[in-house]
Structure formats: structure tokens, C-alpha cells
Design a protein around this motif. Structure first.
Motif, mmCIF file in Angstrom:
data_model
loop_
_atom_site.group_PDB
_atom_site.id
_atom_site.type_symbol
_atom_site.label_atom_id
_atom_site.label_comp_id
_atom_site.label_asym_id
_atom_site.label_seq_id
_atom_site.Cartn_x
_atom_site.Cartn_y
_atom_site.Cartn_z
ATOM 1 N N VAL A 66 49.813 -7.120 -49.499
ATOM 2 C CA VAL A 66 50.719 -7.883 -48.630
ATOM 3 C C VAL A 66 50.717 -9.349 -49.057
ATOM 4 N N ASP A 67 51.905 -9.919 -49.190
ATOM 5 C CA ASP A 67 52.021 -11.334 -49.553
ATOM 6 C C ASP A 67 51.709 -12.191 -48.325
ATOM 7 N N LYS A 68 50.655 -12.980 -48.406
ATOM 8 C CA LYS A 68 50.210 -13.810 -47.281
ATOM 9 C C LYS A 68 50.615 -15.265 -47.421
ATOM 10 N N ASP A 69 51.354 -15.593 -48.462
ATOM 11 C CA ASP A 69 51.773 -16.978 -48.690
ATOM 12 C C ASP A 69 53.191 -17.162 -48.148
ATOM 13 N N PHE A 70 53.288 -17.799 -46.988
ATOM 14 C CA PHE A 70 54.600 -18.026 -46.379
ATOM 15 C C PHE A 70 54.977 -19.511 -46.334
ATOM 16 N N SER A 71 54.048 -20.374 -46.634
ATOM 17 C CA SER A 71 54.297 -21.810 -46.484
ATOM 18 C C SER A 71 54.833 -22.467 -47.750
ATOM 19 N N SER A 72 54.642 -21.840 -48.907
ATOM 20 C CA SER A 72 55.069 -22.473 -50.158
ATOM 21 C C SER A 72 56.585 -22.370 -50.324
ATOM 22 N N LYS A 73 57.103 -23.126 -51.263
ATOM 23 C CA LYS A 73 58.526 -23.112 -51.567
ATOM 24 C C LYS A 73 58.830 -22.077 -52.647
ATOM 25 N N LEU A 74 60.061 -21.609 -52.647
ATOM 26 C CA LEU A 74 60.528 -20.666 -53.652
ATOM 27 C C LEU A 74 61.449 -21.407 -54.604
ATOM 28 N N ARG A 75 61.145 -21.308 -55.888
ATOM 29 C CA ARG A 75 61.956 -21.980 -56.911
ATOM 30 C C ARG A 75 63.006 -21.006 -57.454
#
Length: 332
Positions: A66-75
Motif C-alpha cells: 500500500v502506498d503510504k505517501d500522500f503528502s508529496s507532490k506528483l511530477r
């Protein structure tokens, strides 16, 4: 006394010998035995070479979590050419959080010629050929992963022919950093302006006859750019048959950690489905002319790791080959 004890110890060890030696006077050679031995040594040599080639090779291991990184930006990395002049088109992103990312934040509008040069056409043909093979042979993706950073650049080569022809298209390239939620990247008529309920494009100032959303996607990717990786839409070209035409791409983005012996990168893979239609309000086909890429993120993250056979496993397999052939030929 010590010599006596040592002699007893040696005799005891000799009793435990599981490989007694037969005197040469009791050994008889034969032509059939020599033939079997020759076949056995040849088979051993071939299997050893094959086993060594397997030991040298690597394979890709896929793990899911499960992807737990929700705070970073998507490039979002973009290189798209539209068959309209730059002053007539605008590109931006609007996500589900009603956050608008304007193209001025990272995109460059470059007037170009839509028709490719001979060298660029050859580049596009090769890219489309690779794409068709990737759809048929999914295992080729592992080869691309392992060859990342070693391959030649997959970017569009510069024109080599005469540049005296006036530009008739706009190349939109660069990158945008957006929220890690579903969104809509689109290119449509007119520059984007902020609006209390989202945003709008100044399409009224553009002549309807100049609408032409024929386009070519030279590159589209998400996350860190990894040289040598070919993405599903790279090399795609669409020709509009009507001024009022909408091109839609529905994209599912999967966060991916790539770990090979050459690189370690956090990038994204994606799958895409396409749809295009002519806007005709009288016939019930509503919408806005343009290019729309609606993306959504998967909740799963894929870790792709390049693995290699450990030496101890290679040694055990090699011993099994040699021992097994000796036992089989001995029985024969």
C-alpha cells in the motif's frame, strides 16, 4: 604410547572411509565404458556452461504494498506538439481538490513545424515499433528496466532539415508539480484564467476555423525521469478530422520504486485507454474541443528489484549436476 594411539585413530578413520579405493589391478576398462564416460563429460560441460549463463543473468522481482505517501507532490513530465499556433492554445491541470496548476509554472511553449523531418520520422517509427512489441511481449519491459541509464536517449531528436518554413504548431514541454490526487491535464483553445468555480479559457478570441487538435505525444511520464524507459504514450500521433474534436486519455498511475544494479529511482508506471469523438451539440455529443488527460493514482505501490542468483546456490546446483551425472553413468 602416542604412536600407538595415533595408529588406532588412523585405523578408525580408515574404517569410516565411504570411498574405498580399488586397486588398479582389479579395474577393467572397456569401449562401452569409455563411450559412456565421453558422453558424461560432454553433458557435464554443456550443463555447466548453461548453468553459468543462468548465474550471470538477472531477473526482475515485483512486490506490492500500500502506498503510504500522500503528502508529496506528483511530477508530470510533458512533451506534446499540437497543430495550432502557441497563442491559440493553453495547457494547465485541475485536480479533485479544485487546485489549478497553470502552465506558466513549468511548461515552455515553443513554435515548431508539425511535420517531422526524415530523421524524426525514423525515430517515431522505431518508437511505435517498440510500443507494438511491448504490447505483445510483456517480458520486454524487464529488459527495458535493466537497460535504463544504459540506453540511448528516447527524446525527440532535433530537426536536421531546412528551418526556413514558418512554424504551424506549438510544442508544449516541461514539467508540472501537482497534488497527489486525481486530476485533469488538458490542452484546449485559449489561455487559462482563474475563476471562482474553477477556471476558464479565453476561447472566444480564437477563430473557430483555426481549431486543429491534431497532436503528437513525444513524451509523457509521471515522477522522476529515467532515461531509457519507454512510456505507453510515447510516440503517439493523432490526426483530427474535424475542428470540433475531443481527444481523451484515461490514465491510471502506479507509484513504482525501481532498484537495479545500475540505478535506484522512484518513478511511476501507468496504463491508459483512449477515446476520441467529434463535438456536436445538436446530436447530443457535448464537451469542449481539446486534448484531455484524466489521471488517477493507484493505492498500491510496486517495488521492482533486480535480483541475481547467489554464489552458494550456483555452487550447490553445479554440484548436483556433476554428482547426478556421475551417479547415472555409474549405474549405466
Amino acid at each position: 604410547m602416542r604412536r600407538l594411539n595415533r595408529k588406532k585413530t588412523l585405523n578408525l578413520v580408515k574404517e569410516l572411509d565411504a570411498f574405498p579405493k580399488v586397486p588398479e589391478s582389479y579395474v577393467e576398462t572397456s569401449a562401452s565404458g569409455g563411450t559412456v564416460s565421453l558422453i558424461a563429460f560432454t553433458t557435464m560441460a554443456l550443463l555447466t556452461i548453461m548453468e553459468f549463463s543462468v548465474y550471470q543473468d538477472t531477473w526482475m522481482k515485483y512486490e506490492y504494498e500500500v502506498d503510504k505517501d500522500f503528502s508529496s507532490k506528483l511530477r508530470i513530465n510533458i512533451d506534446i506538439t499540437v497543430a495550432m499556433k502557441c497563442q491559440y492554445v493553453g495547457a494547465d491541470v485541475l485536480d479533485l481538490a479544485e487546485t489549478m496548476v497553470a502552465s506558466a509554472d513549468g511548461l515552455i511553449y515553443e513554435p515548431v513545424i508539425f511535420e517531422l523531418s526524415p530523421q524524426q520520422k525514423e525515430w517515431q517509427r522505431m518508437l511505435q515499433l517498440i510500443q507494438s512489441r511491448l504490447q505483445e511481449e510483456h517480458s520486454l519491459q524487464d529488459v527495458i528496466f535493466k537497460s535504463a541509464f544504459k540506453s540511448s536517449s528516447t527524446a525527440l531528436p532535433p530537426r536536421e532539415d531546412d528551418l526556413s518554413q514558418s512554424p504551424d504548431a506549438c510544442r508544449i514541454r516541461g514539467h508540472l508539480n501537482v497534488n497527489k490526487v486525481a486530476g485533469n491535464f488538458h490542452i484546449t483553445v485559449g489561455k487559462a484564467i482563474p475563476h471562482p468555480r474553477g477556471h476558464a479559457h479565453l476561447a472566444a478570441l480564437v477563430n473557430h476555423d483555426s481549431y486543429n487538435f491534431s497532436h503528437r505525444i513525444d513524451h509523457l511520464s509521471f515522477g522522476e525521469v529515467v532515461p531509457g524507459i519507454i512510456n505507453p504514450l510515447d510516440g503517439t500521433e493523432k490526426i483530427a478530422i474535424d475542428h470540433n474534436q475531443m481527444f481523451q486519455y484515461f490514465i491510471t498511475v502506479v507509484p513504482t520504486k525501481l532498484q537495479t544494479y545500475k540505478i535506484s529511482a522512484e518513478t511511476h508506471q501507468f496504463s491508459v485507454t483512449e477515446r476520441e469523438r467529434i463535438i456536436n451539440h445538436a446530436a447530443g455529443s457535448h464537451g469542449v474541443s481539446g486534448i484531455f488527460m484524466k489521471y488517477d493514482l493507484s493505492s498500491l505501490m510496486v517495488t521492482v528489484t533486480e535480483e541475481h542468483m547467489p554464489f552458494w546456490q550456483f555452487f550447490v546446483r553445479l554440484c548436483g549436476i556433476v554428482g547426478g551425472i556421475f551417479s547415472t553413468t555409474g549405474s549405466l
